[in-house]
Scaffold this motif. Structure first.
Motif, PDB file in Angstrom:
ATOM      1  N   THR A   1       0.831  -1.206   0.000  1.00  0.00           N
ATOM      2  CA  THR A   1       0.000   0.000   0.000  1.00  0.00           C
ATOM      3  C   THR A   1       0.864   1.254   0.000  1.00  0.00           C
ATOM      4  N   PRO A   2       0.879   2.036  -1.066  1.00  0.00           N
ATOM      5  CA  PRO A   2       1.572   3.333  -1.035  1.00  0.00           C
ATOM      6  C   PRO A   2       0.876   4.275  -0.051  1.00  0.00           C
ATOM      7  N   VAL A   3       1.679   5.047   0.678  1.00  0.00           N
ATOM      8  CA  VAL A   3       1.159   5.965   1.693  1.00  0.00           C
ATOM      9  C   VAL A   3       1.871   7.301   1.544  1.00  0.00           C
ATOM     10  N   ILE A   4       1.092   8.396   1.561  1.00  0.00           N
ATOM     11  CA  ILE A   4       1.663   9.744   1.561  1.00  0.00           C
ATOM     12  C   ILE A   4       1.617  10.259   2.993  1.00  0.00           C
TER      13      ILE A   4
ATOM     14  N   GLN B   1       1.640  14.704  10.960  1.00  0.00           N
ATOM     15  CA  GLN B   1       0.259  15.055  11.308  1.00  0.00           C
ATOM     16  C   GLN B   1      -0.762  14.532  10.299  1.00  0.00           C
ATOM     17  N   HIS B   2      -0.306  14.220   9.094  1.00  0.00           N
ATOM     18  CA  HIS B   2      -1.239  13.807   8.035  1.00  0.00           C
ATOM     19  C   HIS B   2      -0.724  12.539   7.362  1.00  0.00           C
ATOM     20  N   GLU B   3      -1.674  11.690   6.988  1.00  0.00           N
ATOM     21  CA  GLU B   3      -1.333  10.464   6.269  1.00  0.00           C
ATOM     22  C   GLU B   3      -2.470  10.138   5.306  1.00  0.00           C
ATOM     23  N   GLN B   4      -2.135   9.714   4.123  1.00  0.00           N
ATOM     24  CA  GLN B   4      -3.156   9.357   3.124  1.00  0.00           C
ATOM     25  C   GLN B   4      -2.734   8.059   2.437  1.00  0.00           C
TER      26      GLN B   4
ATOM     27  N   ALA C   1       5.744  16.371   1.066  1.00  0.00           N
ATOM     28  CA  ALA C   1       5.453  15.174   1.850  1.00  0.00           C
ATOM     29  C   ALA C   1       6.311  14.008   1.352  1.00  0.00           C
ATOM     30  N   ASP C   2       6.378  12.930   2.156  1.00  0.00           N
ATOM     31  CA  ASP C   2       7.129  11.735   1.777  1.00  0.00           C
ATOM     32  C   ASP C   2       6.165  10.656   1.307  1.00  0.00           C
TER      33      ASP C   2
ATOM     34  N   ALA D   1       8.667   1.097   3.424  1.00  0.00           N
ATOM     35  CA  ALA D   1       9.875   1.420   2.658  1.00  0.00           C
ATOM     36  C   ALA D   1       9.703   2.800   2.017  1.00  0.00           C
ATOM     37  N   PHE D   2      10.685   3.657   2.207  1.00  0.00           N
ATOM     38  CA  PHE D   2      10.628   5.005   1.627  1.00  0.00           C
ATOM     39  C   PHE D   2      10.805   4.936   0.110  1.00  0.00           C
ATOM     40  N   LEU D   3       9.939   5.643  -0.609  1.00  0.00           N
ATOM     41  CA  LEU D   3      10.035   5.683  -2.072  1.00  0.00           C
ATOM     42  C   LEU D   3      10.648   6.997  -2.552  1.00  0.00           C
TER      43      LEU D   3
END
Length: 487
Positions: free
Chosen positions: A73-76, A82-85, A142-143, A162-164
């Motif tokens: 699952t990709p996550v922003i 404070q924020h996650e999507q 954002a990361d 894992a960081f993309l």
């Protein structure tokens, strides 16, 4: 009619991370099971409305037991946490698990937004992932991670991340649009100005080419004309000579000397060339160059002229005629008068010349050749046409635009078009300087607005875009750029 050319700095008006150069390897720690997945071709693109994530999952070395699955699952995430999507989940299922999903539905942990792919163990397999979400203000910088459930247990607490890559804020250079002006065709009339310090025998006006330094001074005029008369592309329109005398001696005597010396020099130049008589304008003369004297004094210090201001007051006195003016300076300030007579007056005795000429009109092919050796013979429009045969905004194209400003430094069109080049090269200081001479056209207003956008002066940019729009230019692209940058 004025023509213009629109330049889009970004093809799709979007900001994107660069595609990752290395492969990211996702590997679980469960012993006895090969859970390795490679992720390649990662790209995150932020348009004005969406954040789009694409990548390729290489499943060749992933072995999924028949009754299990793996989830990615990709996550922003915002940098402050404070924020996650979460984006769409990729589920890779074994044979029996895939049957269960088809019969009973996807695991509720991922059912809302996922793609299910059956893993063909032992065979090469690849999945092209693509998903998009609505832009959020916190997306800037954002990361982006990929959350990996490599055990198939659905325990999010133990999932690896894992960081993309990192999202970049929209690059304003990709969002803005510039507009060039196509110069109008014009007659190629040029003027050359210069000064020759011809020395005459005291109280005489006969031209003596070999007297004192006259031969060298005459070459200032003749060298220019020599080049012109030998060039088939040039025709001389007019030669004008204006003689000046210094303020000593009676004014009427100086008038006679200055007038006859200008005529003598004109006659000498006329005799050197087989040009029509009408080319040579009637000689002009200034009997006493008080303006030149005043300028020289203004530039001097009081160490040289202790009574500098008093002398200037005499020169500026409107009630004094030339002869009384000279006499008053001479009598009141004799030492300073002698200094001026020796150091300044000789430079006031001169002959200014102006040579105007035409260049031939050239076809495009001729202009391309002329540009290589004699670009000054091209009109601004001819130079523009030459540039259009080159790669837009490549080195050669940019050199033509710079040459155009060098030859036509006061042309609004040339300055505007080079300002657009400077912005493309991210040289905002140069662009700002050029825009000072770019005129008040709608295109110039828009380029000034683009400069303001890049300097983050959005209110000023909006006002400039309003001006350009009122003059009939479509500024939609740059208004959208402001909206994207301030969202």
């Amino acid at each position: 009619m004025k023509r213009h050319l629109i330049i889009l700095l970004g093809l799709l008006a979007m900001s994107a991370t660069m595609m990752a150069q290395e492969t990211i390897r996702l590997k679980g720690d469960k012993k006895g099971t090969d859970t390795q997945v490679d992720v390649k071709n990662i790209q995150v693109v932020r348009t004005q409305d969406k954040t789009v994530v694409t990548m390729d999952f290489i499943l060749d070395q992933l072995d999924v037991p028949s009754n299990r699955y793996r989830a990615f699952t990709p996550v922003i995430k915002s940098k402050d946490g404070q924020h996650e999507q979460r984006l769409k989940t990729l589920i890779v299922s074994g044979r029996r698990q895939n049957i269960v999903f088809e019969r009973d539905g996807i695991d509720p942990l991922y059912a809302d937004n996922c793609d299910n792919v059956r893993r063909l163990n032992g065979k090469p397999q690849q999945y092209a992932y693509n998903d998009a979400v609505e832009n959020q203000p916190w997306h800037r910088a954002a990361d982006v991670f990929v959350e990996c459930d490599l055990c198939g247990c659905g325990d999010k607490m133990n999932n690896e991340q894992a960081f993309l890559t990192s999202l970049l804020p929209p690059d304003p250079y990709d969002l803005v649009a510039l507009t060039d002006i196509v110069p109008a065709a014009a007659k190629k009339v040029r003027n050359l100005h210069g000064t020759a310090y011809i020395t005459f025998v005291v109280d005489r006006w006969e031209m003596k080419p070999d007297y004192m330094n006259n031969r060298q001074e005459l070459r200032k005029i003749t060298d220019t004309l020599d080049v012109m008369v030998q060039d088939a592309n040039v025709s001389v329109r007019e030669v004008k000579i204006h003689g000046f005398a210094s303020p000593e001696s009676p004014y009427e005597h100086n008038r006679m000397l200055a007038t006859n010396r200008a005529k003598s020099l004109t006659d000498y130049v006329r005799q050197q060339y087989k040009l029509p008589a009408e080319v040579f304008a009637k000689p002009e003369a200034t009997p006493e160059d008080w303006d030149g004297l005043r300028k020289a004094i203004v530039d001097m210090g009081t160490d040289l002229l202790p009574h500098k201001q008093e002398i200037l007051d005499i020169i500026d006195d409107p009630t004094l005629e030339p002869d009384p003016r000279e006499w008053r300076i001479k009598m009141r300030y004799p030492d300073e008068y002698r200094y001026l007579l020796k150091e300044v007056y000789p430079g006031l005795r001169r002959s200014d010349y102006e040579i105007s000429f035409n260049f031939s009109d050239f076809t495009l092919e001729q202009a391309k050749e002329i540009y290589k050796t004699k670009p000054y013979q091209l009109s601004l429009r001819e130079m523009w046409d030459v540039a259009q045969t080159m790669e837009p905004y490549g080195n050669d194209y940019n050199k033509v635009m710079q040459t155009a400003v060098n030859i036509y430094p006061d042309s609004p069109e040339a300055n505007l078009n080079l300002a657009n080049v400077a912005i493309r090269q991210k040289d905002l200081l140069k662009a700002e300087t050029l825009l000072d001479k770019a005129g008040d056209s709608a295109e110039a207003d828009q380029t000034r607005a683009v400069l303001a956008i890049l300097q983050q002066r959005y209110d000023a940019a909006a006002r400039l875009l309003d001006k350009a729009a009122q003059k009939g230019l479509d500024v939609t692209k740059n208004r959208e750029a402001i909206a994207a940058m301030t969202k």
